[in-house]
Motif scaffolding. Structure first.
Motif, PDB file in Angstrom:
ATOM      1  N   HIS A   1       0.822  -1.212   0.000  1.00  0.00           N
ATOM      2  CA  HIS A   1       0.000   0.000   0.000  1.00  0.00           C
ATOM      3  C   HIS A   1       0.858   1.264   0.000  1.00  0.00           C
ATOM      4  O   HIS A   1       0.492   2.266  -0.605  1.00  0.00           O
ATOM      5  N   GLN A   2       2.005   1.187   0.625  1.00  0.00           N
ATOM      6  CA  GLN A   2       2.882   2.355   0.716  1.00  0.00           C
ATOM      7  C   GLN A   2       3.693   2.576  -0.561  1.00  0.00           C
ATOM      8  O   GLN A   2       3.890   3.715  -0.980  1.00  0.00           O
ATOM      9  N   TYR A   3       4.172   1.501  -1.200  1.00  0.00           N
ATOM     10  CA  TYR A   3       5.147   1.653  -2.283  1.00  0.00           C
ATOM     11  C   TYR A   3       4.711   1.127  -3.651  1.00  0.00           C
ATOM     12  O   TYR A   3       5.454   1.266  -4.617  1.00  0.00           O
ATOM     13  N   SER A   4       3.538   0.534  -3.787  1.00  0.00           N
ATOM     14  CA  SER A   4       3.173  -0.074  -5.068  1.00  0.00           C
ATOM     15  C   SER A   4       3.120   0.944  -6.206  1.00  0.00           C
ATOM     16  O   SER A   4       3.533   0.639  -7.327  1.00  0.00           O
ATOM     17  N   ASP A   5       2.647   2.162  -5.949  1.00  0.00           N
ATOM     18  CA  ASP A   5       2.619   3.175  -7.011  1.00  0.00           C
ATOM     19  C   ASP A   5       4.034   3.555  -7.445  1.00  0.00           C
ATOM     20  O   ASP A   5       4.299   3.718  -8.640  1.00  0.00           O
ATOM     21  N   ASP A   6       4.943   3.691  -6.479  1.00  0.00           N
ATOM     22  CA  ASP A   6       6.337   4.011  -6.809  1.00  0.00           C
ATOM     23  C   ASP A   6       6.973   2.893  -7.632  1.00  0.00           C
ATOM     24  O   ASP A   6       7.684   3.158  -8.609  1.00  0.00           O
ATOM     25  N   ILE A   7       6.727   1.660  -7.233  1.00  0.00           N
ATOM     26  CA  ILE A   7       7.287   0.506  -7.957  1.00  0.00           C
ATOM     27  C   ILE A   7       6.693   0.455  -9.363  1.00  0.00           C
ATOM     28  O   ILE A   7       7.397   0.219 -10.343  1.00  0.00           O
ATOM     29  N   TYR A   8       5.389   0.705  -9.485  1.00  0.00           N
ATOM     30  CA  TYR A   8       4.733   0.730 -10.789  1.00  0.00           C
ATOM     31  C   TYR A   8       5.401   1.762 -11.704  1.00  0.00           C
ATOM     32  O   TYR A   8       5.750   1.474 -12.851  1.00  0.00           O
ATOM     33  N   ASN A   9       5.570   2.981 -11.192  1.00  0.00           N
ATOM     34  CA  ASN A   9       6.175   4.043 -12.000  1.00  0.00           C
ATOM     35  C   ASN A   9       7.611   3.710 -12.372  1.00  0.00           C
ATOM     36  O   ASN A   9       8.045   3.969 -13.499  1.00  0.00           O
ATOM     37  N   PHE A  10       8.373   3.140 -11.446  1.00  0.00           N
ATOM     38  CA  PHE A  10       9.747   2.746 -11.745  1.00  0.00           C
ATOM     39  C   PHE A  10       9.760   1.732 -12.882  1.00  0.00           C
ATOM     40  O   PHE A  10      10.515   1.882 -13.848  1.00  0.00           O
ATOM     41  N   LEU A  11       8.922   0.700 -12.792  1.00  0.00           N
ATOM     42  CA  LEU A  11       8.890  -0.326 -13.837  1.00  0.00           C
ATOM     43  C   LEU A  11       8.404   0.247 -15.157  1.00  0.00           C
ATOM     44  O   LEU A  11       8.907  -0.123 -16.219  1.00  0.00           O
ATOM     45  N   LEU A  12       7.463   1.181 -15.105  1.00  0.00           N
ATOM     46  CA  LEU A  12       6.975   1.798 -16.331  1.00  0.00           C
ATOM     47  C   LEU A  12       8.089   2.569 -17.031  1.00  0.00           C
ATOM     48  O   LEU A  12       8.291   2.428 -18.237  1.00  0.00           O
ATOM     49  N   TYR A  13       8.836   3.359 -16.273  1.00  0.00           N
ATOM     50  CA  TYR A  13       9.967   4.082 -16.869  1.00  0.00           C
ATOM     51  C   TYR A  13      11.043   3.110 -17.334  1.00  0.00           C
ATOM     52  O   TYR A  13      11.642   3.298 -18.394  1.00  0.00           O
ATOM     53  N   ARG A  14      11.310   2.099 -16.541  1.00  0.00           N
ATOM     54  CA  ARG A  14      12.415   1.183 -16.840  1.00  0.00           C
ATOM     55  C   ARG A  14      12.132   0.330 -18.059  1.00  0.00           C
ATOM     56  O   ARG A  14      13.002   0.068 -18.863  1.00  0.00           O
ATOM     57  N   LEU A  15      10.875  -0.115 -18.202  1.00  0.00           N
ATOM     58  CA  LEU A  15      10.539  -1.051 -19.270  1.00  0.00           C
ATOM     59  C   LEU A  15       9.857  -0.385 -20.459  1.00  0.00           C
ATOM     60  O   LEU A  15       9.781  -0.978 -21.523  1.00  0.00           O
ATOM     61  N   GLY A  16       9.349   0.828 -20.269  1.00  0.00           N
ATOM     62  CA  GLY A  16       8.717   1.519 -21.385  1.00  0.00           C
ATOM     63  C   GLY A  16       7.456   0.838 -21.874  1.00  0.00           C
ATOM     64  O   GLY A  16       7.090   0.955 -23.016  1.00  0.00           O
ATOM     65  N   LYS A  17       6.818   0.091 -21.028  1.00  0.00           N
ATOM     66  CA  LYS A  17       5.590  -0.614 -21.404  1.00  0.00           C
ATOM     67  C   LYS A  17       4.523  -0.325 -20.369  1.00  0.00           C
ATOM     68  O   LYS A  17       4.809  -0.128 -19.197  1.00  0.00           O
ATOM     69  N   ALA A  18       3.291  -0.350 -20.817  1.00  0.00           N
ATOM     70  CA  ALA A  18       2.185  -0.068 -19.912  1.00  0.00           C
ATOM     71  C   ALA A  18       1.726  -1.314 -19.163  1.00  0.00           C
ATOM     72  O   ALA A  18       0.936  -1.218 -18.251  1.00  0.00           O
ATOM     73  N   ASP A  19       2.197  -2.489 -19.538  1.00  0.00           N
ATOM     74  CA  ASP A  19       1.715  -3.737 -18.948  1.00  0.00           C
ATOM     75  C   ASP A  19       2.585  -4.200 -17.773  1.00  0.00           C
ATOM     76  O   ASP A  19       3.065  -5.313 -17.755  1.00  0.00           O
ATOM     77  N   VAL A  20       2.749  -3.350 -16.797  1.00  0.00           N
ATOM     78  CA  VAL A  20       3.646  -3.691 -15.690  1.00  0.00           C
ATOM     79  C   VAL A  20       2.905  -4.076 -14.405  1.00  0.00           C
ATOM     80  O   VAL A  20       3.554  -4.390 -13.410  1.00  0.00           O
ATOM     81  N   GLU A  21       1.564  -4.098 -14.429  1.00  0.00           N
ATOM     82  CA  GLU A  21       0.812  -4.449 -13.217  1.00  0.00           C
ATOM     83  C   GLU A  21       1.223  -5.816 -12.684  1.00  0.00           C
ATOM     84  O   GLU A  21       1.405  -5.988 -11.472  1.00  0.00           O
ATOM     85  N   ASP A  22       1.341  -6.801 -13.577  1.00  0.00           N
ATOM     86  CA  ASP A  22       1.740  -8.148 -13.155  1.00  0.00           C
ATOM     87  C   ASP A  22       3.139  -8.143 -12.558  1.00  0.00           C
ATOM     88  O   ASP A  22       3.423  -8.888 -11.618  1.00  0.00           O
ATOM     89  N   LEU A  23       4.017  -7.307 -13.097  1.00  0.00           N
ATOM     90  CA  LEU A  23       5.377  -7.245 -12.576  1.00  0.00           C
ATOM     91  C   LEU A  23       5.409  -6.603 -11.191  1.00  0.00           C
ATOM     92  O   LEU A  23       6.216  -6.991 -10.344  1.00  0.00           O
ATOM     93  N   VAL A  24       4.528  -5.633 -10.949  1.00  0.00           N
ATOM     94  CA  VAL A  24       4.428  -5.042  -9.616  1.00  0.00           C
ATOM     95  C   VAL A  24       4.015  -6.129  -8.621  1.00  0.00           C
ATOM     96  O   VAL A  24       4.595  -6.252  -7.536  1.00  0.00           O
ATOM     97  N   GLN A  25       3.037  -6.937  -9.012  1.00  0.00           N
ATOM     98  CA  GLN A  25       2.616  -8.036  -8.145  1.00  0.00           C
ATOM     99  C   GLN A  25       3.769  -9.003  -7.909  1.00  0.00           C
ATOM    100  O   GLN A  25       3.958  -9.497  -6.795  1.00  0.00           O
ATOM    101  N   GLU A  26       4.535  -9.269  -8.955  1.00  0.00           N
ATOM    102  CA  GLU A  26       5.686 -10.173  -8.827  1.00  0.00           C
ATOM    103  C   GLU A  26       6.700  -9.624  -7.823  1.00  0.00           C
ATOM    104  O   GLU A  26       7.305 -10.382  -7.065  1.00  0.00           O
ATOM    105  N   VAL A  27       6.897  -8.307  -7.814  1.00  0.00           N
ATOM    106  CA  VAL A  27       7.810  -7.693  -6.841  1.00  0.00           C
ATOM    107  C   VAL A  27       7.376  -8.052  -5.428  1.00  0.00           C
ATOM    108  O   VAL A  27       8.184  -8.488  -4.599  1.00  0.00           O
ATOM    109  N   PHE A  28       6.089  -7.911  -5.157  1.00  0.00           N
ATOM    110  CA  PHE A  28       5.615  -8.146  -3.802  1.00  0.00           C
ATOM    111  C   PHE A  28       5.504  -9.639  -3.479  1.00  0.00           C
ATOM    112  O   PHE A  28       5.652 -10.030  -2.319  1.00  0.00           O
TER     113      PHE A  28
END
Length: 171
Positions: free
Chosen positions: A13-40
């Motif tokens: 709840h505290q960091y998922s938006d930050d992780i999402y934005n990091f992955l979005l910038y890093r990967l340049g793709k909009a389909d990073v929701e699953d990867l955010v879940q994988e992080v957690f």
């Protein structure tokens, strides 16, 4: 709910938006929701090895960075497979662009494309330090670099970014 599941839930709840934005910038793709879940999920599975030895934010960014590297490798393998003759499988490209997701202004779009064109180490340090506002120490911990390397790479990355956007940025 066990104690570590509660902690991971709170961190999500505290960091998922930050992780999402990091992955979005890093990967340049909009389909990073699953990867955010994988992080957690990885954080949950690796919680016993964490046990407060690092800042939770830098620990999660480190996991996200490793997942991004894995995803880039997976995408590169897929790209090479598509080049091999007699490979007839075709996946339609229906992905939204990061610009559509972020609804970037023209100026921000130019900056985004300039960041995207940087080598990966420059892109990582620009996103973590310049965009996410992490400290030198936090960024060094995530990237597993020394603080001096983090500072110098950030400086070089900013210079490269300024060249790409015509010196328009002043940071």
């Amino acid at each position: 709910m066990t104690n570590h599941k509660k902690i991971i839930s709170d961190l999500f709840h505290q960091y998922s938006d930050d992780i999402y934005n990091f992955l979005l910038y890093r990967l340049g793709k909009a389909d990073v929701e699953d990867l955010v879940q994988e992080v957690f999920i990885r954080a949950m599975n690796g919680f016993d090895s964490f046990q407060g030895k690092a800042n939770p934010k830098t620990w999660l960014y480190s996991i996200a960075r490793n997942i991004a590297i894995d995803e880039i490798r997976r995408r590169n393998r897929r790209k090479w497979k598509s080049i091999i003759p007699f490979h007839f499988s075709h996946e339609p490209n229906t992905e939204e662009t990061p610009e559509k997701v972020l609804q970037l202004t023209e100026e921000n779009r130019e900056l985004y494309h300039a960041i995207e064109s940087l080598q990966s180490s420059y892109r990582d340090v620009i996103v973590l330090r310049g965009i996410k506002g992490l400290s030198v120490q936090e960024t060094a911990e995530i990237l597993q670099w020394s603080e001096n390397k983090t500072r110098s790479t950030y400086h070089r990355a900013k210079m490269a970014l300024q060249k790409r956007i015509g010196g328009a940025t002043n940071e």
